[in-house]
Write an enzyme that holds these catalytic residues in place. Structure first.
Site, PDB file in Angstrom:
ATOM      1  CD1 TRP A   1     -48.470 -46.188  -6.517  1.00  0.00           C
ATOM      2  CD2 TRP A   1     -48.564 -43.986  -6.126  1.00  0.00           C
ATOM      3  NE1 TRP A   1     -48.613 -46.001  -5.157  1.00  0.00           N
ATOM      4  CE2 TRP A   1     -48.669 -44.661  -4.885  1.00  0.00           C
ATOM      5  CE3 TRP A   1     -48.601 -42.591  -6.121  1.00  0.00           C
ATOM      6  CZ2 TRP A   1     -48.794 -43.991  -3.674  1.00  0.00           C
ATOM      7  CZ3 TRP A   1     -48.738 -41.918  -4.917  1.00  0.00           C
ATOM      8  CH2 TRP A   1     -48.831 -42.617  -3.709  1.00  0.00           C
TER       9      TRP A   1
ATOM     10  CD  GLU B   1     -45.099 -47.257  -8.431  1.00  0.00           C
ATOM     11  OE1 GLU B   1     -44.256 -47.244  -7.515  1.00  0.00           O
ATOM     12  OE2 GLU B   1     -45.244 -46.315  -9.237  1.00  0.00           O
TER      13      GLU B   1
ATOM     14  CG  HIS C   1     -44.423 -49.435  -3.599  1.00  0.00           C
ATOM     15  ND1 HIS C   1     -45.105 -48.813  -4.625  1.00  0.00           N
ATOM     16  CD2 HIS C   1     -43.752 -48.453  -2.946  1.00  0.00           C
ATOM     17  CE1 HIS C   1     -44.838 -47.517  -4.601  1.00  0.00           C
ATOM     18  NE2 HIS C   1     -44.016 -47.279  -3.591  1.00  0.00           N
TER      19      HIS C   1
ATOM     20  CG  ASP D   1     -42.506 -46.744  -0.172  1.00  0.00           C
ATOM     21  OD1 ASP D   1     -41.407 -46.907  -0.731  1.00  0.00           O
ATOM     22  OD2 ASP D   1     -43.428 -46.061  -0.650  1.00  0.00           O
TER      23      ASP D   1
ATOM     24  CG  ASP E   1     -39.515 -43.740  -1.632  1.00  0.00           C
ATOM     25  OD1 ASP E   1     -39.269 -44.594  -2.490  1.00  0.00           O
ATOM     26  OD2 ASP E   1     -40.673 -43.406  -1.322  1.00  0.00           O
TER      27      ASP E   1
END
Length: 423
Positions: A188, A229, A265, A297, A299
């Protein structure tokens, strides 16, 4: 509840599910096939061990909060991970980023890392009886300061990151070889533009070239597998992300790589659960990153919500378990980090257990007969079936805390260990 109460509740739940044609004993055997890869960066807020004062930069990597007790050394991180593993039923793996190498106090730049810097992690995984996954770390570095890595037009920087990914793939292959289970290496990058760019194509052409170069060596699939990713946007990359979903899906299909689907994402209204059966028409395997985006995003710690449940249900309904690799990707520094780990992992496990307890064949039959009211009604009734009794019995069988008992265990660990660490 005591052991007798848990067992009695399980027997009642077993009868209730049997009326739907679901064998709960068989389900408890199947749930152990759900292996979840634990992201090491939850223990230290994505800091790593390259330098004592590691700081974050490079697009969308941001841990919020400063709760006391974060790991500041490899020994503390491993101690925390061992505590987490002791509180989880089922099987887990370790997911490690390249910045977490055992560098012995030396400054080793990322284009110089090799397997010896991760041998102690391999040995630790052997001791724990778990597999390991790996990630190139293409952020938090001076050569990522302008927002570009593998797609950089600065050829010196681009070559640096190509070499880094090359070395990470070699490390992943060695990990898989030694541990006897394939190591998934995930790539990523934060590359993108804060404002509207003119040459999107130029950067994407460079990204494709860099990936081709970095992945030019083929390693045996029993040692390592590559995943790529995507991301919708990140901090400093609000207007254009080079590695978009379209880009990486095309790359994965063309080059037989895993596509990594992180449910944080995408646009908030997109469902990763819906993408699984689409992507798996064209790629052999998928890597999942489970998280909880709140508006973007962010998290947050995974919870047992409808989004995670759909993902788990789609995996189980379609017998995708051997084609879907499950990992977590959240980092919450505003609460006890061990508690965040355990809550998030258990939530993901619960989602898969609920999916396994579904009478899929019966629901599919109703759907194919056009009995859509009956399908809806059964799905609603399933929501109040005694799933909790099955989960408690599973934890009891696995020898881990049942119900909320893990809270006191983590509080004790905080008192005895985390609270004594230097800020």
């Amino acid at each position: 509840m005591n052991k007798n109460q848990i067992e009695k509740a399980y027997q009642l739940a077993k009868t209730a599910y049997a009326e739907l044609g679901v064998d709960t004993d068989a389900v408890l055997e199947q749930i152990n096939q759900v292996v979840i890869s634990l992201h090491c960066w939850q223990t230290d807020d994505v800091g790593g061990f390259e330098t004592p004062d590691a700081t974050l930069s490079g697009g969308g990597i941001q841990a919020t909060g400063n709760y006391p007790g974060k790991a500041s050394s490899i020994s503390e991180m491993r101690q925390d991970l061992e505590k987490v593993l002791s509180l989880l039923p089922g099987s887990q793996r370790l997911n490690l980023h390249a910045i977490y190498g055992d560098f012995g106090g030396e400054l080793v730049d990322r284009d110089q890392i090799d397997p010896k810097h991760f041998q102690s992690w391999i040995d630790w995984c052997k001791q724990q009886g778990i597999g390991m996954d790996f990630n190139a770390t293409c952020f938090s570095h001076p050569k990522a300061a302008d927002g570009f890595t593998l797609s950089s037009k600065n050829e010196v920087n681009r070559r640096f990151w190509v070499e880094h990914v090359k070395r990470c793939r070699a490390i992943a292959a060695e990990v898989g070889k030694q541990l006897g289970t394939p190591c998934i290496h995930n790539t990523w990058i934060p590359d993108g533009s804060k404002d509207t760019p003119i040459d999107r194509n130029g950067h994407r052409t460079l990204l494709k070239q860099s990936l081709d170069e970095a992945m030019s060596i083929d390693y045996p699939k029993e040692y390592m597998k590559d995943a790529v990713e995507s991301k919708l946007f990140g901090i400093g990359a609000e207007s254009m992300t080079v590695g978009s979903h379209d880009f990486y899906l095309g790359y994965a299909i063309q080059n037989n790589k895993l596509i990594c689907l992180d449910n944080g994402h995408f646009h908030p209204t997109e469902q990763v659960g819906d993408k699984l059966s689409a992507c798996l028409q064209f790629v052999d395997e998928v890597l999942l990153h489970l998280t909880r985006p709140v508006r973007w995003d962010s998290d947050h710690v995974v919870t047992l919500n409808e989004e995670v449940q759909l993902i788990a249900s789609e995996v189980i309904r379609n017998n995708f378990l051997d084609r879907v690799n499950i990992g977590l990707d959240f980092f919450d520094a505003s609460i006890n980090r061990i508690g965040a780990y355990v809550v998030g992992t258990r939530a993901a496990q619960k989602a898969f257990l609920i999916a396994l307890l579904e009478p899929t064949d019966q629901l599919k039959s109703l759907e194919e007969k056009g009995q859509l009211f009956e399908r809806l009604a059964l799905l609603e009734e399933l929501k109040t079936k005694p799933f909790g009794a099955i989960w408690d019995y599973y934890c009891l069988k696995e020898g881990v805390p049942v119900g909320e008992d893990f809270i006191k265990t983590i509080q004790h660990y905080e008192t005895e260990q985390l609270s004594k660490r230097q800020a």
